[in-house]
Enzyme design. Structure first.
Site, short mmCIF file in Angstrom:
data_model
loop_
_atom_site.label_atom_id
_atom_site.label_comp_id
_atom_site.label_asym_id
_atom_site.label_seq_id
_atom_site.Cartn_x
_atom_site.Cartn_y
_atom_site.Cartn_z
N LYS A 10 0.58 -1.19 0.08
CA LYS A 10 -0.04 0.17 0.19
C LYS A 10 0.99 1.31 0.13
O LYS A 10 1.95 1.37 -0.65
CB LYS A 10 -0.90 -0.10 1.15
CG LYS A 10 -1.75 -1.27 1.07
CD LYS A 10 -2.87 -1.44 2.15
CE LYS A 10 -3.65 -2.74 2.04
NZ LYS A 10 -4.70 -2.91 2.92
N HIS A 97 -8.87 -3.18 -5.93
CA HIS A 97 -8.54 -3.28 -4.71
C HIS A 97 -9.72 -2.66 -3.92
O HIS A 97 -10.04 -1.52 -4.40
CB HIS A 97 -7.25 -2.81 -4.24
CG HIS A 97 -7.01 -3.10 -2.77
ND1 HIS A 97 -7.35 -2.41 -1.76
CD2 HIS A 97 -6.38 -4.35 -2.31
CE1 HIS A 97 -6.89 -2.99 -0.67
NE2 HIS A 97 -6.53 -4.08 -0.97
N GLU A 99 -9.72 -0.53 -1.59
CA GLU A 99 -9.35 1.03 -1.21
C GLU A 99 -9.38 1.54 -2.62
O GLU A 99 -9.89 2.89 -2.29
CB GLU A 99 -8.00 0.95 -0.61
CG GLU A 99 -8.07 0.31 0.91
CD GLU A 99 -6.63 -0.36 1.26
OE1 GLU A 99 -5.65 -0.30 0.73
OE2 GLU A 99 -6.86 -0.95 2.32
N GLU A 170 -11.40 -10.59 -1.11
CA GLU A 170 -11.02 -9.95 0.04
C GLU A 170 -12.48 -9.01 0.60
O GLU A 170 -12.75 -8.04 0.10
CB GLU A 170 -10.00 -8.68 -0.21
CG GLU A 170 -8.68 -9.05 -0.81
CD GLU A 170 -7.59 -8.16 -0.81
OE1 GLU A 170 -6.68 -8.61 0.09
OE2 GLU A 170 -7.75 -6.87 -1.37
N GLY A 176 -7.36 -5.08 7.09
CA GLY A 176 -6.90 -4.21 8.00
C GLY A 176 -7.70 -4.10 9.43
O GLY A 176 -7.38 -3.04 10.10
N SER A 215 -6.62 -9.62 6.64
CA SER A 215 -5.91 -9.77 7.96
C SER A 215 -5.18 -11.46 8.03
O SER A 215 -5.34 -11.90 8.98
CB SER A 215 -7.04 -9.94 9.02
OG SER A 215 -7.36 -8.38 9.18
N GLY A 237 -1.14 -5.46 6.03
CA GLY A 237 -0.53 -5.18 7.37
C GLY A 237 0.81 -6.08 7.61
O GLY A 237 1.83 -5.78 7.92
P1 PGA Z 1 -4.64 -6.64 5.38
O1 PGA Z 1 -4.82 -6.04 3.85
O2 PGA Z 1 -3.74 -8.06 5.42
O3 PGA Z 1 -4.00 -5.49 6.29
O4 PGA Z 1 -6.05 -6.79 5.99
C1 PGA Z 1 -5.06 -6.95 2.82
C2 PGA Z 1 -5.20 -6.37 1.48
O5 PGA Z 1 -5.88 -4.91 1.66
O6 PGA Z 1 -4.77 -6.65 0.35
#
Ligand code: PGA
Length: 251
Positions: A10, A97, A99, A170, A176, A215, A237
C-alpha cells in the site's frame, strides 16, 4: 499452479526502506521456500526499482504494482501506464482493490476496463473482489461477487493464459481490521468464485488462482492456505515487516 504469497505494501515505505525490507525477505526465505510456492512484492511506484534490484536473481520472487491507468500514454497527469511498469520488471498489477473502489471511487466499469487493458498490455492481473459488512449482513455476498466478477472480467479474452489472471477474494470488513473471515466464509466465497470462473472460462477455470485477503497473519496463514479453492494470499499489514511476512510465506 504455484501458490502465491503477495505482499501489498500500500502507501508505505520510502525507496530505501523498501529495498531493505525486500532484501531482508529474500534472505529469510531463500532456500526455504517450499516447491510450488511463489512470492510477490507490490511496493508503491516509487519503490519498484529498488525492490526489483533486491529481488534480482531470487528464485520464485515476482514484482507487482498496486495500480496503473488503462491507457498506453497521454495527457493523464499523475498516472502510470502498464508499459512503464513492464519496463521496470513488473509482472502483475492489482485491479479492483477495495481501497481503490471505496476510497478512490473506482466503479465496476472502470475495474473491468483496467483488468482487460492490463492483460492486453502484457501484465498479469490480480482482480480483487469482496463484499462490505452491510452487504454480508443483508445476505448479498454472492450477488456482490457475481456483479464484481462479471464486470471485472467482461472484456477479458476467454482463452487467457490462466497463470496471468488471479482473483483475490477480500471481504472489505476483514481488510486491515484484524477480523479474519472464518474457514466457512472463505470456503463458501471461494467455491462461489470458482463456479463463476467455470461459467466464464470453462475448463481452464481450475487453473486460475483464487487468493484470499483480509487480516492474514503468521498464525492463521497455514490454515487459510490449506482450504479448498484457496491458491494463495494477498497480505497487507502483516507483509510490511520482512520477519512477519516470511513466517506467512514459510507457513
Ligand atoms: P490486510 O490487507 O492484510 O492488512 O487486511 C489486505 C489487503 O488489503 O490486500
Amino acid at each position: 499452479m504455484n501458490t502465491l504469497f503477495a505482499a501489498n505494501w500500500k502507501m508505505h515505505k520510502t525507496a530505501a526502506e523498501a529495498r531493505q525490507s525486500a532484501a531482508g525477505l529474500v534472505a529469510l526465505v531463500s532456500g526455504k521456500l517450499r516447491p510450488g510456492r511463489e512470492v510477490m512484492i507490490l511496493p508503491p511506484f516509487t519503490a519498484l526499482t529498488p525492490v526489483a534490484e533486491a529481488l534480482r536473481g531470487a528464485k520464485n520472487f515476482l514484482l507487482g504494482a498496486q495500480n496503473f491507468y488503462p491507457q498506453k500514454q497521454g495527457a493523464f497527469t499523475g498516472e502510470v501506464a502498464p508499459g512503464m511498469l513492464l519496463d521496470l520488471g513488473v509482472a502483475f498489477a492489482l485491479t479492483g482493490h477495495s481501497e481503490r473502489r471505496h476510497v478512490l471511487g473506482e466503479n465496476d466499469a472502470v475495474v473491468g476496463q483496467k483488468t482487460a487493458f492490463g492483460l492486453e498490455s502484457g501484465l498479469g492481473v490480480i482482480l480483487c473482489v469482496g463484499e462490505q459488512l452491510a452487504e454480508r449482513k443483508a445476505g448479498q455476498v454472492e450477488a456482490v461477487l457475481e456483479r464484481q466478477i462479471r464486470a471485472g472480467l467482461r472484456e477479458v479474452p476467454r482463452d487467457i493464459a490462466p497463470e496471468r489472471l488471479c482473483i483475490a477474494y477480500e471481504p472489505v470488513w476483514a481488510i486491515g481490521t484484524g477480523e479474519v473471515a472464518g474457514p466457512k466464509e472463505i470456503l463458501e466465497a471461494h467455491a462461489f468464485v470458482r463456479r463463476m470462473l467455470v461459467d466464464l472460462f470453462g475448463v481452464s477455470a481450475s487453473e486460475l488462482r483464487i487468493l484470499y485477503g483480509g487480516s492474514v497473519k503468521p498464525d492463521n496463514a497455514s490454515e487459510i492456505i490449506a482450504l479448498d479453492n484457496v491458491d494463495g494470499v494477498l497480505v497487507g499489514g502483516a507483509s510490511l515487516k520482512a520477519d512477519e511476512f516470511s513466517r506467512i510465506v514459510l507457513a
